[in-house]
Design an enzyme around this catalytic site. Structure first.
Site, PDB file in Angstrom:
ATOM      1  N   GLY A  13       0.672  -1.071   0.078  1.00 40.86           N
ATOM      2  CA  GLY A  13      -0.064   0.079   0.071  1.00 40.86           C
ATOM      3  C   GLY A  13       0.802   1.331  -0.007  1.00 40.86           C
ATOM      4  CB  ALA A  24      16.645  10.400   0.878  1.00 39.40           C
ATOM      5  N   GLY A 104       5.734  -2.209   3.470  1.00 37.93           N
ATOM      6  CA  GLY A 104       5.224  -2.602   4.892  1.00 37.93           C
ATOM      7  C   GLY A 104       5.813  -4.259   4.976  1.00 37.93           C
ATOM      8  CB  ILE A 129      -0.775   4.674   6.702  1.00 39.22           C
ATOM      9  CG1 ILE A 129      -1.801   3.660   6.297  1.00 39.22           C
ATOM     10  CG2 ILE A 129      -0.457   5.437   5.453  1.00 39.22           C
ATOM     11  CD1 ILE A 129      -3.334   4.253   5.978  1.00 39.22           C
ATOM     12  CG  ASP A 130      -1.926  -0.423   8.652  1.00 37.24           C
ATOM     13  OD1 ASP A 130      -2.863   0.588   8.655  1.00 37.24           O
ATOM     14  OD2 ASP A 130      -1.989  -1.341   7.804  1.00 37.24           O
ATOM     15  NE  ARG A 165     -27.469  13.657  12.769  1.00 37.51           N
ATOM     16  CZ  ARG A 165     -27.540  14.029  11.879  1.00 37.51           C
ATOM     17  NH1 ARG A 165     -26.303  14.681  11.103  1.00 37.51           N
ATOM     18  NH2 ARG A 165     -28.513  14.368  11.185  1.00 37.51           N
ATOM     19  CD  GLU A 225      -9.242  -1.810   7.321  1.00 34.04           C
ATOM     20  OE1 GLU A 225     -10.086  -1.575   6.409  1.00 34.04           O
ATOM     21  OE2 GLU A 225      -8.116  -1.456   7.035  1.00 34.04           O
TER      22      GLU A 225
END
Length: 321
Positions: A13, A24, A104, A129-130, A165, A225
């Protein structure tokens, strides 16, 4: 010691800061007099021989861009020894003596297999991103993604408060709750639900009802998720509380956007380290951060261990709720 050429690829991802890291690597290698090849679309491009030479100009005007200029794609064929051998031969014929992989856990696992089977030196950079790569406190893109979520929480709180809400926000994280936990705490969420920690749905709903009865105008629930389906949770929460509940699934917006200063700086630092290490003869290492300092992690240790969620974050989320 590498004297001729290295290659670089992004895989898995996409995450903001991959371009800064690649830039770099390229410019550091060229500064050291080493040729650099870019592999398009990850392992798929390696097998299809979609490999180009990169110059300093090739990586101009990309440090501020999200995504990856090299591209990324799935490649089932690379999961086979025959596929990995095919990819290696495409590198070998160009005189590539080492490979930098930005990706990853799955991408780095592929690199570890390629290294074992062919002997080509591999240096990995954690790009996800995880923030779930073992051995490092930080992965490229996690800061930008967390900031994207916090920005969404700020806006959703306004409308939730206006209408009294409950707002449920589903974020990415199949197996890791870091992104949900970090952004949930920073965004002031009342509840953060992650795959690593069991939660009592009935008790949560009772607590929310009591808070609304006492005058609270809104409640924000962040759910990874991997901890459940946001839409399904929304229906259950509304049924149990009797309070108007809305769900926002942020989805792939979390992957995009211009990287933050932290992601640009840390990705650049990691990219330089990766290039210098590979050129000097290092192999089978991943570079990451520990307590603000760049550290090297054994590649095989990194892909064979599971990173755990910091219990202090879990405690803090409960205290501040």
């Amino acid at each position: 010691m590498i004297k001729k050429a290295i290659a670089i690829m992004t895989s898995g991802g996409d995450s903001p800061g991959m371009n800064a890291a690649a830039r770099a690597v390229v410019r550091t290698a060229l500064y050291e007099g080493v040729q650099v090849y870019g592999i398009k679309d990850g392992y798929d491009g390696m097998l299809k021989d979609d490999i180009i030479e990169l110059t300093s100009r090739s990586v101009s005007d990309i440090i501020q861009r999200g995504g990856t200029f090299l591209g990324t794609a799935r490649c089932p064929e690379f999961k086979t020894p025959e596929g990995r051998r095919k990819g290696y031969e495409n590198l070998k014929k160009r005189g590539v003596e080492g490979l930098v992989i930005i990706g990853g856990d799955g991408s780095l696992t592929g690199g570890s297999l390629l290294s074992k089977e062919t002997g080509i030196p591999i240096v990995g950079l954690p790009g996800t991103i995880d923030n779930d790569v073992w051995g490092t406190d930080y992965t490229i893109g996690c800061d930008t993604a967390a900031n994207t979520i916090v920005d969404a929480l700020n806006k959703l709180r306004d409308t939730a408060s206006a209408h009294r809400r409950i707002m449920i926000v589903e974020v990415m994280g199949h197996k890791s709750g870091w992104l949900a936990m970090e952004s949930g705490i920073a965004g002031g969420a009342e509840y953060v639900l992650v795959p690593e920690v069991k939660y009592d749905l009935d008790q949560m709903c009772e607590d929310i009802k009591a808070q609304f009865a006492a005058g609270k105008r809104y409640s924000i629930i962040v759910i990874a998720e991997g901890a459940g389906d946001g839409m399904g949770l929304g229906k259950i929460v509304e049924e149990k509380t009797g309070i108007d509940t809305r769900v926002s699934v942020l989805g792939h917006i979390q992957r995009g956007g211009s990287p933050t200063v932290e992601d640009r700086m840390k990705a650049s630092m990691l990219g330089e380290k990766a290039a210098l290490a590979l050129i000097s003869g290092a192999s089978d290492v991943v570079f990451g951060f520990e307590q603000g300092k760049v550290v090297s992690i054994n590649l095989f240790d990194s892909v064979n261990n599971k990173k755990t969620l910091d219990p202090e974050l879990v405690r803090l989320a409960r205290v501040l709720a």
